[in-house]
Design a protein around this motif. Structure first.
Motif, short mmCIF file in Angstrom:
data_model
loop_
_atom_site.label_atom_id
_atom_site.label_comp_id
_atom_site.label_asym_id
_atom_site.label_seq_id
_atom_site.Cartn_x
_atom_site.Cartn_y
_atom_site.Cartn_z
N ARG A 146 4.81 12.57 5.34
CA ARG A 146 5.89 13.05 4.47
C ARG A 146 6.83 13.99 5.23
N ARG A 170 8.98 12.06 7.40
CA ARG A 170 9.74 11.07 6.62
C ARG A 170 9.37 9.63 7.00
N GLN A 171 8.09 9.42 7.20
CA GLN A 171 7.62 8.07 7.54
C GLN A 171 6.74 7.48 6.43
N ALA A 172 6.51 8.24 5.38
CA ALA A 172 5.57 7.81 4.34
C ALA A 172 5.99 6.51 3.68
N ASN A 173 7.30 6.28 3.56
CA ASN A 173 7.77 5.07 2.87
C ASN A 173 8.14 3.94 3.84
N GLY A 174 7.85 4.15 5.13
CA GLY A 174 8.24 3.13 6.11
C GLY A 174 7.09 2.37 6.72
N SER A 182 0.83 -1.21 0.00
CA SER A 182 0.00 0.00 0.00
C SER A 182 0.86 1.26 0.00
N SER A 183 0.46 2.24 -0.81
CA SER A 183 1.10 3.56 -0.75
C SER A 183 0.57 4.31 0.46
N MET A 184 1.17 5.46 0.80
CA MET A 184 0.72 6.23 1.95
C MET A 184 -0.71 6.70 1.76
N THR A 218 5.04 2.41 11.39
CA THR A 218 6.41 2.29 10.89
C THR A 218 7.23 1.31 11.73
N LYS A 267 4.54 -0.43 7.49
CA LYS A 267 4.63 -1.89 7.38
C LYS A 267 3.24 -2.50 7.34
#
Length: 333
Positions: A72, A75-79, A46-48, A101, A81
């Protein structure tokens, strides 16, 4: 002109400050929950933006646009789980993102019990409400292939234990872990075996351990039960153990073992066929495996259940028959 540019710059700064202030306010305000505690699942890949939508659909009262912006900025948007989570009232968006995250998933558990056969294992997986039932409709052979097992038959290949997993995990993942655990236990225990045992491979020991597991009423009897079976193998005697006959009868066994069953030849009837059965008949635990690999020294050739969980061991057929009369037929010899 310069004055206009200056004013626009000031307005932009004010706007940025206002947005930052609004985002900061949002970050520390408790989110509304449809219920507490609330369970929800983040799907893999899943994307944010998709995560934010899944949270709202699950009943978490967050503004998706603000949550995506907060993720964003921090800086947690890509972390994030994937997995199943549980939240309670009082949680803030910032705490929610930290939880996602960290992968602080909620866990369920499943106990695989010593002595279960694979049919019972599959039934336990199928009825567990927190598992994804990916094994449904698969044959035993297909399951082994899916979990990467180098085995032809599943019986006895899975280690009995209590397995923790994130809700909505695949039942195949649980089986894969149980299979690897049994492989690891076998690899650890096989080099520690006593000398002179009638096993050619660790698989032979696994088969023997399954017989010991099914015949044991009290833990202390395991090494002697293993001794009886090994003494009979060495003497060229039939093992004559009822659990193998019952296993050979399959799901049709009604709980009543009859004389005709003992003489009906199947690959698992140790009253009619010599040696070990072709596969294990259940999942043995570590204690049963250790007993099979390090049996107690004895000259016993027979045993019978006393009815209290323990066993009576005998060296001769006459002594065994007297024990059977005493404990099974309930009469004094």
């Amino acid at each position: 002109m310069k004055r206009l540019i200056f004013r626009l710059f000031v307005l932009a700064l004010v706007g940025v400050a206002g947005a930052a202030g609004g985002l900061a306010w949002f970050a520390y305000q408790p989110v509304a929950l449809r219920e507490s505690p609330l369970d929800f699942t983040i799907e893999p890949g899943s994307s944010m933006r998709q995560v934010a939508r899944q949270l709202v659909e699950a009943g978490i009262g967050v503004e998706p646009f603000l949550l995506v912006g907060l993720a964003r900025v921090t800086r947690q948007a890509n972390g994030i789980k994937a997995g199943s989570y549980e939240v309670e009232r009082g949680l803030t968006p910032l705490q929610l993102l930290a939880k996602l995250t960290r992968g602080d998933v909620s866990q369920a558990e499943l106990a695989l019990i010593e002595g279960w056969n694979f049919r019972q294992v599959r039934a336990a997986l199928d009825r567990h409400p927190d598992l994804r039932h990916d094994s449904t409709g698969l044959s035993d052979a297909e399951i082994l292939q899916r979990i990467g097992a180098d085995a032809r038959h599943p019986e006895g290949r899975f280690y009995p234990d209590t397995y923790l997993f994130a809700r909505r995990s695949s039942d195949l993942d649980v089986l894969r872990r149980a299979y690897r655990n049994m492989q690891a236990v076998l690899e650890r225990e096989w080099p520690r075996r006593a000398d002179g045992l009638p096993y050619k491979t660790p698989y032979d020991a696994l088969i023997m351990a399954s017989l010991v597991e099914k015949e044991t009423g009290q833990a202390a009897d395991r090494p002697l039960i293993a001794s009886v079976f090994i003494n009979r193998l060495r003497a060229g005697m039939l093992l004559q153990t009822d659990p193998t006959v019952i296993y050979g009868l399959g799901a049709g066994f009604d709980g009543n073992l009859r004389k005709r069953d003992l003489v009906a030849d199947t690959p698992y009837n140790t009253y009619t066929r010599p040696g070990l059965p072709p596969t294990p008949i259940a999942m043995p635990g570590t204690a049963a495996l250790r007993a099979a690999l390090n049996p107690q020294a004895s000259d016993y050739l027979y045993f019978v259940a006393r009815g209290d969980g323990s066993s009576e061991f005998s060296r001769s057929l006459d002594d065994h028959n007297r024990a059977v009369a005493r404990y099974i037929r309930k009469r004094t010899p």
